[in-house]
Scaffold this motif. Structure first.
Motif, short mmCIF file in Angstrom:
data_model
loop_
_atom_site.label_atom_id
_atom_site.label_comp_id
_atom_site.label_asym_id
_atom_site.label_seq_id
_atom_site.Cartn_x
_atom_site.Cartn_y
_atom_site.Cartn_z
N GLU A 423 51.60 28.09 -93.73
CA GLU A 423 50.08 28.08 -93.06
C GLU A 423 49.58 27.22 -91.99
O GLU A 423 49.86 27.56 -90.95
N GLY A 424 49.86 25.58 -93.15
CA GLY A 424 50.31 24.82 -91.72
C GLY A 424 51.21 24.46 -90.66
O GLY A 424 50.84 23.87 -89.74
N ASN A 426 52.89 27.53 -89.50
CA ASN A 426 52.38 28.53 -88.14
C ASN A 426 51.31 27.53 -87.36
O ASN A 426 51.48 27.72 -86.37
N ARG A 427 50.27 26.92 -87.79
CA ARG A 427 49.28 26.50 -87.33
C ARG A 427 49.82 25.68 -86.46
O ARG A 427 49.84 25.46 -85.04
N ARG A 428 50.69 24.57 -87.12
CA ARG A 428 51.35 23.41 -85.23
C ARG A 428 52.06 24.14 -84.93
O ARG A 428 52.46 23.44 -83.68
N THR A 431 50.26 25.37 -81.92
CA THR A 431 49.61 23.92 -81.43
C THR A 431 50.59 23.76 -80.55
O THR A 431 50.33 23.46 -78.92
#
Length: 614
Positions: A423-424, A426-428, A431
């Motif tokens: 999850e982290g 994918n967010r990065r 971005t």
């Protein structure tokens, strides 16, 4: 660990039943009478043997005494001396009278040489001849040992084992060690070797619950060079014969190897010098099977019967038609002798328990005691009986549920961690993607764009790896849940799924060899040699033709007697096809290359034109 009464009761509750073959002369006994008859010797490098303790003065205490003669010294016991002519004649007469008793007489089965190929027979002939050159026990040593053993049994007829209980890795291991005064496999039953003294062992593995309840799960029998998973059978295996809670052991005649089922076992002895050739031959066989569409993978059972070109065949007779010791047998066990903790005679004496002969193959050299190998190192079956039987990777059922729950909890934590990492990541990644889209067309951000690009590639690869691991961990969690259900319902899989090279007796079909085939197997090696000499002496001008004719005749007769004519014809056909192909390739190499080039070029053009039309 001190021994307690409950451990003794466990040993008695599961003590094995030993079934022997007719003609067996030696049975498990206590070591004290044997030691009293022995002398202790030492042989140092390049020196003659020296007697340290003469016959009549040996005791178990003396055996455990210090030994300080340095490296290279071999300590050994000597049980008997060869018979004189009068004693040997009397023994032969006694054996002649014994043969009239069908309950005491051994008869060999189908010829062992008829069960193997011609290459193995040649090696067997060479092995027999080497007995005259290498160290071996004199032929009348077995007779002397049999007479002395009979005398000891007349003084005190006791049949005993040495018991040991060991707790490790969640298992409660019951070990039963058997001491035989002599191994007469060669002189008594046409086997590979003779040697003074013989230590054999079986182990029973119990699952012990927190409440102290016991459940038998596995049994492992020591047998020649087998090790690991192949040594053991599960308690519910149909092959494991039991009388109540007592597993039945079928003992090899003379060799005293242990088997699960009665029968005749083909045991193959590989000479160390021929190991590279044997390995190469097996690879050639494997390649030929795969190349010509034959079955590439053999079952565990077929592997147990697999015959090897560079091994010498011997038959281990474990028929179980003779004397029995244990529950519901004509002979009964005396009180067990305990070796846990090990007594001084077992712990401190690392020498050989019988005569030392300088046999480079080690077959005629006596064994060491229950704790040690011949070189003085500790036996794996003593130091780690769980790993010895391949059970170090198996958890007892009483502990399995708890371990499965612990593993499931670990996996759930790992899955949660991976989900958070993904999850982290994918967010990065999102971005970085927004930033890179914004930077496009802005020249002064070129360096930053390149760094973002590298980070995005690395992060994408890392997230992909996390996803793969997450998929594997979830699959593993599902498998554990399924396995937990199997444990709870008692469904624990097939009892023989762990076997790779099972010890299996010869089938009735394999034993149904004609007398002519057995006769041919017995004389074929000698005839081959005589034929070769005859060709050299009388037909030297036709040496090559004569040798080809001789080999062809031998191969044809071998295939006929072994009912493999169809296989022979198939092999010859394949061989001729390969040779013909090589001849054609050699004769028309460039023509074939040109033709293949034209065909390939035409195919490429056809495919390209077909694409245009499409």
């Amino acid at each position: 660990m001190s021994f307690n009464q409950s451990d003794l009761q466990l040993l008695r509750s599961y003590e094995p039943v030993l079934r022997f073959t007719k003609g067996e002369k030696f049975f498990p006994m206590a070591v004290e009478p044997y030691i009293r008859e022995c002398s202790l010797w030492v042989r140092r490098p390049n020196q003659k043997p020296v007697c340290l303790i003469p016959p009549g003065q040996m005791t178990l205490e003396a055996l455990a005494g210090p030994r300080t003669l340095g490296f290279g010294a071999v300590y050994y016991l000597k049980f008997i001396e060869p018979l004189n002519l009068t004693e040997l004649a009397a023994y032969r007469l006694q054996q002649g009278l014994t043969r009239r008793d069908p309950m005491k007489t051994f008869h060999a089965g189908s010829g062992r040489l008829a069960r193997v190929g011609y290459g193995s027979r040649l090696l067997d002939a060479g092995f027999s001849l080497t007995l005259f050159a290498r160290g071996r026990l004199p032929g009348d040593t077995a007779a002397a040992a049999a007479l002395l053993y009979e005398k000891l049994m007349e003084e005190a007829e006791l049949y005993c084992y040495y018991g040991r209980v060991k707790r490790m890795n969640g298992w409660l291991v019951l070990q039963y060690w058997f001491f035989y005064p002599f191994n007469d496999w060669r002189t008594g039953f046409f086997g590979a070797n003779d040697h003074e003294a013989d230590w054999e062992m079986i182990s029973i593995y119990l699952s012990e619950s927190a409440q102290g309840d016991h459940r038998p799960e596995w049994v492992a029998y020591a047998s020649h060079d087998f090790y690991g998973d192949d040594l053991r059978r599960r308690w519910d295996d149909p092959e494991l014969v039991k009388i109540g809670r007592h597993p039945v052991v079928y003992v090899g005649a003379g060799s005293h190897a242990s088997y699960f089922a009665p029968g005749e076992y083909l045991s193959e002895f590989e000479l160390p010098l021929l190991t590279p050739m044997a390995t190469a031959w097996q690879r050639i066989r494997q390649f030929s099977k795969q190349a010509f569409g034959q079955t590439p993978v053999e079952s565990a059972q077929s592997q147990g019967h697999q015959q090897h070109l560079f091994r010498i065949p011997f038959v281990d007779y474990a028929r179980g038609d003779g004397i029995g010791i244990g529950a519901e047998q004509e002979l009964q066990w005396s009180k067990p002798k305990l070796i846990d903790p090990p007594p001084d005679w077992a712990l401190r004496y690392r020498g050989l328990w019988g005569r030392y002969v300088q046999d480079p193959q080690a077959g005629e050299i006596a064994p060491a005691g229950p704790l040690y190998n011949r070189d003085g190192s500790v036996r794996m079956s003593w130091s780690d009986p769980v790993a010895w039987a391949g059970l170090d990777k198996i958890t007892p059922r009483a502990k399995a549920t708890e371990l499965v729950s612990q593993r499931q909890a670990e996996l759930k934590q790992e899955i949660e961690h991976l989900e958070n990492e993904i999850e982290g990541g994918n967010r990065r990644i999102a971005t970085l993607g927004i930033d890179m889209l914004a930077m496009q067309g802005v020249p002064h951000l070129a360096d930053q764009y390149a760094r973002h690009s590298e980070e995005l590639a690395a992060l994408s690869a890392q997230v992909a790896e996390f996803r793969n691991r997450l998929s594997e961990e979830r699959a593993m969690l599902e498998a554990l849940a399924h396995y937990e259900g199997q444990i709870q319902t008692g469904e624990i899989g097939h009892p023989r799924s762990h076997l790779q090279r099972a010890m299996m007796p010869a089938s009735d079909t394999e034993l149904r060899l004609g007398r002519i085939a057995e006769f041919w197997a017995a004389i074929s090696t000698g005839l081959m040699t005589i034929g070769f000499v005859s060709i050299v002496l009388f037909f030297r001008d036709y040496l090559v033709l004569g040798l080809v004719a001789l080999l062809s005749l031998i191969i044809f007769l071998e295939a006929s007697f072994r009912r493999q004519l169809v296989s022979l014809v198939s092999s010859v056909t394949i061989g001729l096809a390969i040779v013909s192909g090589l001849v054609l390739l050699f004769q028309f190499f460039w023509d074939i290359v040109i033709a293949l080039t034209v065909v390939v070029s035409a195919y490429i053009m056809w495919e390209n034109l077909r694409e245009l039309r499409g």
